[in-house]
Scaffold this motif. Structure first.
Motif, PDB file in Angstrom:
ATOM      1  N   GLY A   1       0.785  -1.223   0.000  1.00 29.59           N
ATOM      2  CA  GLY A   1       0.000   0.000   0.000  1.00 29.59           C
ATOM      3  C   GLY A   1       0.819   1.275   0.000  1.00 29.59           C
ATOM      4  O   GLY A   1       1.997   1.297  -0.391  1.00 29.59           O
ATOM      5  N   LEU A   2       0.193   2.333   0.479  1.00 26.93           N
ATOM      6  CA  LEU A   2       0.761   3.684   0.405  1.00 26.93           C
ATOM      7  C   LEU A   2       1.419   4.132   1.706  1.00 26.93           C
ATOM      8  O   LEU A   2       1.803   5.300   1.827  1.00 26.93           O
ATOM      9  CB  LEU A   2      -0.354   4.681   0.063  1.00 26.93           C
ATOM     10  N   GLU A   3       1.577   3.238   2.661  1.00 32.29           N
ATOM     11  CA  GLU A   3       2.142   3.642   3.939  1.00 32.29           C
ATOM     12  C   GLU A   3       3.544   4.243   3.770  1.00 32.29           C
ATOM     13  O   GLU A   3       4.196   4.058   2.745  1.00 32.29           O
ATOM     14  CB  GLU A   3       2.213   2.436   4.883  1.00 32.29           C
ATOM     15  N   GLU A   4       3.985   4.936   4.783  1.00 29.34           N
ATOM     16  CA  GLU A   4       5.327   5.521   4.769  1.00 29.34           C
ATOM     17  C   GLU A   4       6.366   4.399   4.655  1.00 29.34           C
ATOM     18  O   GLU A   4       6.294   3.400   5.354  1.00 29.34           O
ATOM     19  CB  GLU A   4       5.523   6.325   6.062  1.00 29.34           C
ATOM     20  N   THR A   5       7.294   4.546   3.741  1.00 33.03           N
ATOM     21  CA  THR A   5       8.195   3.448   3.373  1.00 33.03           C
ATOM     22  C   THR A   5       8.965   2.907   4.567  1.00 33.03           C
ATOM     23  O   THR A   5       9.057   1.682   4.765  1.00 33.03           O
ATOM     24  CB  THR A   5       9.167   3.895   2.273  1.00 33.03           C
ATOM     25  N   SER A   6       9.549   3.765   5.378  1.00 32.54           N
ATOM     26  CA  SER A   6      10.365   3.297   6.500  1.00 32.54           C
ATOM     27  C   SER A   6       9.519   2.515   7.503  1.00 32.54           C
ATOM     28  O   SER A   6       9.981   1.545   8.106  1.00 32.54           O
ATOM     29  CB  SER A   6      11.056   4.476   7.196  1.00 32.54           C
ATOM     30  N   ARG A   7       8.253   2.925   7.658  1.00 28.01           N
ATOM     31  CA  ARG A   7       7.366   2.204   8.564  1.00 28.01           C
ATOM     32  C   ARG A   7       7.060   0.806   8.019  1.00 28.01           C
ATOM     33  O   ARG A   7       7.040  -0.172   8.767  1.00 28.01           O
ATOM     34  CB  ARG A   7       6.060   3.001   8.753  1.00 28.01           C
ATOM     35  N   LEU A   8       6.841   0.712   6.719  1.00 30.78           N
ATOM     36  CA  LEU A   8       6.600  -0.591   6.109  1.00 30.78           C
ATOM     37  C   LEU A   8       7.807  -1.501   6.267  1.00 30.78           C
ATOM     38  O   LEU A   8       7.672  -2.684   6.603  1.00 30.78           O
ATOM     39  CB  LEU A   8       6.271  -0.420   4.626  1.00 30.78           C
ATOM     40  N   VAL A   9       8.973  -0.971   6.011  1.00 32.06           N
ATOM     41  CA  VAL A   9      10.198  -1.765   6.139  1.00 32.06           C
ATOM     42  C   VAL A   9      10.328  -2.291   7.565  1.00 32.06           C
ATOM     43  O   VAL A   9      10.651  -3.463   7.796  1.00 32.06           O
ATOM     44  CB  VAL A   9      11.427  -0.931   5.743  1.00 32.06           C
ATOM     45  N   SER A  10      10.052  -1.432   8.550  1.00 37.34           N
ATOM     46  CA  SER A  10      10.131  -1.833   9.949  1.00 37.34           C
ATOM     47  C   SER A  10       9.104  -2.919  10.266  1.00 37.34           C
ATOM     48  O   SER A  10       9.405  -3.882  10.991  1.00 37.34           O
ATOM     49  CB  SER A  10       9.889  -0.604  10.841  1.00 37.34           C
ATOM     50  N   THR A  11       7.929  -2.789   9.711  1.00 31.06           N
ATOM     51  CA  THR A  11       6.866  -3.770   9.941  1.00 31.06           C
ATOM     52  C   THR A  11       7.265  -5.150   9.433  1.00 31.06           C
ATOM     53  O   THR A  11       7.081  -6.166  10.123  1.00 31.06           O
ATOM     54  CB  THR A  11       5.570  -3.309   9.245  1.00 31.06           C
ATOM     55  N   PHE A  12       7.803  -5.206   8.226  1.00 30.04           N
ATOM     56  CA  PHE A  12       8.199  -6.497   7.660  1.00 30.04           C
ATOM     57  C   PHE A  12       9.430  -7.057   8.360  1.00 30.04           C
ATOM     58  O   PHE A  12       9.543  -8.275   8.545  1.00 30.04           O
ATOM     59  CB  PHE A  12       8.419  -6.360   6.151  1.00 30.04           C
ATOM     60  N   GLN A  13      10.337  -6.192   8.753  1.00 31.85           N
ATOM     61  CA  GLN A  13      11.514  -6.662   9.477  1.00 31.85           C
ATOM     62  C   GLN A  13      11.114  -7.263  10.814  1.00 31.85           C
ATOM     63  O   GLN A  13      11.659  -8.292  11.242  1.00 31.85           O
ATOM     64  CB  GLN A  13      12.494  -5.512   9.690  1.00 31.85           C
ATOM     65  N   HIS A  14      10.140  -6.645  11.475  1.00 28.49           N
ATOM     66  CA  HIS A  14       9.659  -7.168  12.762  1.00 28.49           C
ATOM     67  C   HIS A  14       9.062  -8.567  12.591  1.00 28.49           C
ATOM     68  O   HIS A  14       9.310  -9.464  13.413  1.00 28.49           O
ATOM     69  CB  HIS A  14       8.605  -6.224  13.338  1.00 28.49           C
ATOM     70  N   ALA A  15       8.295  -8.780  11.516  1.00 31.84           N
ATOM     71  CA  ALA A  15       7.704 -10.104  11.279  1.00 31.84           C
ATOM     72  C   ALA A  15       8.788 -11.134  10.980  1.00 31.84           C
ATOM     73  O   ALA A  15       8.688 -12.294  11.395  1.00 31.84           O
ATOM     74  CB  ALA A  15       6.709 -10.022  10.127  1.00 31.84           C
ATOM     75  N   LEU A  16       9.827 -10.737  10.276  1.00 40.75           N
ATOM     76  CA  LEU A  16      10.935 -11.652   9.987  1.00 40.75           C
ATOM     77  C   LEU A  16      11.735 -11.961  11.253  1.00 40.75           C
ATOM     78  O   LEU A  16      12.179 -13.102  11.464  1.00 40.75           O
ATOM     79  CB  LEU A  16      11.847 -11.039   8.928  1.00 40.75           C
ATOM     80  N   ASP A  17      11.912 -10.958  12.092  1.00 41.92           N
ATOM     81  CA  ASP A  17      12.666 -11.169  13.337  1.00 41.92           C
ATOM     82  C   ASP A  17      11.979 -12.199  14.231  1.00 41.92           C
ATOM     83  O   ASP A  17      12.641 -12.927  14.987  1.00 41.92           O
ATOM     84  CB  ASP A  17      12.808  -9.850  14.100  1.00 41.92           C
ATOM     85  N   ALA A  18      10.660 -12.277  14.130  1.00 34.15           N
ATOM     86  CA  ALA A  18       9.916 -13.233  14.961  1.00 34.15           C
ATOM     87  C   ALA A  18      10.283 -14.671  14.624  1.00 34.15           C
ATOM     88  O   ALA A  18      10.070 -15.580  15.444  1.00 34.15           O
ATOM     89  CB  ALA A  18       8.410 -13.018  14.782  1.00 34.15           C
ATOM     90  N   LEU A  19      10.831 -14.914  13.449  1.00 39.86           N
ATOM     91  CA  LEU A  19      11.183 -16.275  13.028  1.00 39.86           C
ATOM     92  C   LEU A  19      12.394 -16.809  13.776  1.00 39.86           C
ATOM     93  O   LEU A  19      12.613 -18.025  13.807  1.00 39.86           O
ATOM     94  CB  LEU A  19      11.447 -16.300  11.519  1.00 39.86           C
ATOM     95  N   THR A  20      13.154 -15.938  14.374  1.00 39.53           N
ATOM     96  CA  THR A  20      14.380 -16.379  15.057  1.00 39.53           C
ATOM     97  C   THR A  20      14.251 -16.299  16.564  1.00 39.53           C
ATOM     98  O   THR A  20      15.226 -16.528  17.282  1.00 39.53           O
ATOM     99  CB  THR A  20      15.578 -15.518  14.595  1.00 39.53           C
ATOM    100  N   GLN A  21      13.091 -15.951  17.048  1.00 40.47           N
ATOM    101  CA  GLN A  21      12.906 -15.801  18.496  1.00 40.47           C
ATOM    102  C   GLN A  21      12.398 -17.095  19.132  1.00 40.47           C
ATOM    103  O   GLN A  21      11.819 -17.933  18.481  1.00 40.47           O
ATOM    104  CB  GLN A  21      11.925 -14.663  18.781  1.00 40.47           C
TER     105      GLN A  21
END
Length: 593
Positions: free
Chosen positions: A573-593
């Motif tokens: 979507g149209l969300e602010e790019t840095s916020r989107l990147v942070s959102t997806f990085q957070h979901a990926l980080d959950a895979l290693t926790q």
């Protein structure tokens, strides 16, 4: 100190997306478990659904209207499926008979038309407040639902809401109760009209170019709602001009309508607004393309090339003599097709998506066009995912179809479809003749107005979404738990995409991702802070376990074509790019926790 991640997009299961939106076209299925439960019909999900994707979930306003019709005009054990015209209801009736021979005596069509002469005036013909109901045995619902889903030609929720109101007021009545003979009519000439139930408005037959009278306060007050009829024709014209490419900036309705037609010739895109046809939804465009091509050339088999959206293949299989499926979108499959053509096999058309869904592979349109010219079959390209600002596929197609419900609208609150004939194609004259004779504009007036409003900033939205999608791809591709990211820019078929990419075009807003384990797919999806549900092309990021949602009953079949059941699809979507990147990085980080 680490700042805790704040979730912003939790939407309760079954709530509309966007929330609290009466005519939303998506529904929240926020977890992997909820998607599976929806497919299996579990009450804790299905019982909470206030809406759903309109071709799969019959909107509750439509259900209510259908129930009211059966209560007044039906019999015990009957249900009703609602369509814009008698002709479409007849098509559903014929489909019923093909699927359940012997049921024809239990089927009947009820045409509901306005009671008064005023209602059948040329003014109100612009919106055509009428409905044709096919009444059928309730135990045959699955057959009716198949036609509804595959054809896309059912009534919209806004049409049902409006017409239900007229029905309750006694203004929309059974056509058989009206006299077929002309009646004495007193009043302005503008309100005189025929009384035949087959009165198919000139506005619908003329691709939206009828010259309507200015609507009067009388019509507005008579029907109890403030539906500005004058905006309907202009809204449809503006939408068709945007699709034709004559509107390349963000402009409002008045400016869009005032622009000249460039002397009636094609615009720089090669598209002409006179060759742009509006349909109730994207699947309706595909269904009617297939139907009209058979009218033009005869009932030949078709080819579906590349893994398609589910209903495209169903249309070819169920509404004609069948087809051949090439699901890998590979050069080897085109080699096989060419050999079959050389050996004398003949086909009606080749249907393909550019790019495909969900692997975002791009077909070799140049080679397909060459084969079509040599062996005389039509080429139909669905450009919904690429969209006509990113790609220009018309030179390779006879017909280009698109779902305007998606990125063209963006707001996830209205349905629409388009079909464009290629005016420079070798088959143009015969196709134009067919569409001129057959086409009915059944896109409901209010839907057209919403679609036009939503699409005014279409141009600027595409650039932002393209950039956001590439940024998310970069994050996903860098993670070792990710198996593959599917995106046109990173596909082995990128050369085919680039051949059609416009000078300022990007690679679109849709991507898919797979992981090395099902557990990672589920964890990533459940952790991802986006709204989650069916559809794509929304102004907000929307994700889904697409294969589970679209192909739950045929996962083994999907696997044969290389489509993994645990794939996650993301519409950016149209969300602010840095916020989107942070959102997806957070979901990926959950895979290693």
């Amino acid at each position: 100190m680490t700042v805790p991640f704040q979730r912003e997009n939790d939407v309760e299961v079954g709530e509309s997306i966007p929330p609290m939106t009466a005519h939303a076209v998506s529904v929240s299925l926020p977890t992997w478990k909820a998607n599976v439960a929806y497919e299996e019909g579990e009450e804790w999900v299905v019982g909470k659904m206030v809406t759903g994707y309109p071709r799969f979930f019959i909107h509750k306003t439509i259900q209510a209207f259908a129930h009211a019709i059966v209560s007044k005009h039906g019999q015990s054990g009957e249900r009703a499926m609602l369509f814009p015209t008698h002709v479409i209801a007849e098509r559903c009736q014929k489909f019923f008979v093909s699927q359940a021979p012997g049921v024809e005596q239990q089927l009947r069509i009820l045409d509901l038309v306005p009671l008064s002469e005023e209602a059948r005036s040329e003014d109100l013909a612009i919106i055509s407040p009428r409905v044709s109901a096919l009444l059928y045995p309730e135990d045959k619902f699955k057959i009716a639902k198949q036609f509804w889903q595959h054809s896309g030609d059912g009534v919209s929720s806004r049409r049902a809401e409006y017409c239900h109101s007229l029905f309750e007021k006694g203004i929309l009545v059974n056509a058989t109760t009206l006299s077929a003979s002309p009646r004495l009519f007193k009043g302005p000439k503008r309100y005189r009209t025929k009384t035949s139930i087959d009165l198919t408005d000139s506005a619908s037959k003329s691709n939206g170019d009828a010259d309507p009278h200015d609507p009067t306060q009388f019509v507005e007050e008579r029907f109890g709602r403030n539906l500005d009829l004058s905006k309907t024709r202009n809204a449809k014209l503006a939408v068709r001009r945007r699709i034709a490419g004559s509107l390349t900036e963000n402009v409002g309705l008045s400016e869009a309508v005032s622009l000249a037609k460039a002397n009636g010739t094609e615009h720089a895109t090669g598209r002409s607004e006179d060759d742009v046809y509006l349909y109730p939804c994207g699947m309706s465009s595909i269904f009617n393309a297939h139907r009209n091509l058979m009218t033009t050339k005869g009932p030949l088999k078709s080819i579906v090339y590349g893994f398609p959206y589910i209903d495209t293949l169903k249309i070819v299989e169920k509404f004609g003599p069948g087809g051949e499926f090439y699901g890998f979108s590979s050069s080897e499959e085109l080699d096989d097709l060419e050999k079959r053509l050389e050996n004398g096999e003949r086909f009606l058309a080749l249907f393909t998506e550019f790019p495909g869904n969900p692997q975002l592979r791009s077909p070799d349109l140049e080679r397909i066009r060459s084969l079509a010219d040599k062996y005389d079959f039509y080429v139909v390209v669905d450009e919904t995912i690429g969209n006509f600002l990113n790609v220009h596929v018309l030179p390779y197609a006879d017909v280009v179809v698109s779902s305007l419900t998606k990125i063209f609208s963006g707001d996830s609150n209205v349905m629409g479809g388009s079909l464009v004939l290629n005016p420079k194609g070798k088959n143009y004259k015969e196709l134009k003749r067919t569409w001129t004779l057959d086409y009915e504009d059944n896109h409901w007036a209010e839907d057209s107005i919403f679609l036009e409003r939503n699409s005014r900033d279409f141009v600027s939205r595409i650039e932002r979404i393209n950039a956001n999608a590439e940024a998310i791809c970069d994050v996903l591709r860098a993670n070792p738990r990710v198996k593959k990211v599917y995106y046109p820019k990173y596909s082995e078929t990128r050369p085919h995409y680039d051949k059609c990419r416009t000078p300022n075009g990007g690679y679109g807003g849709l991507l898919s991702v797979t992981f090395y384990s099902k557990e990672d797919s589920i964890m990533f999806f459940d952790t991802l802070d986006s709204v989650k549900g069916p559809s794509l092309g929304t102004n907000f990021t929307l994700s889904s376990p697409y294969v589970i949602l679209a192909h739950y009953g045929e996962l083994d079949w999907c696997a044969k074509w290389g489509i993994e059941a645990d794939l996650v699809r993301v519409s950016v979507g149209l969300e602010e790019t840095s916020r989107l990147v942070s959102t997806f990085q957070h979901a990926l980080d959950a895979l290693t926790q």
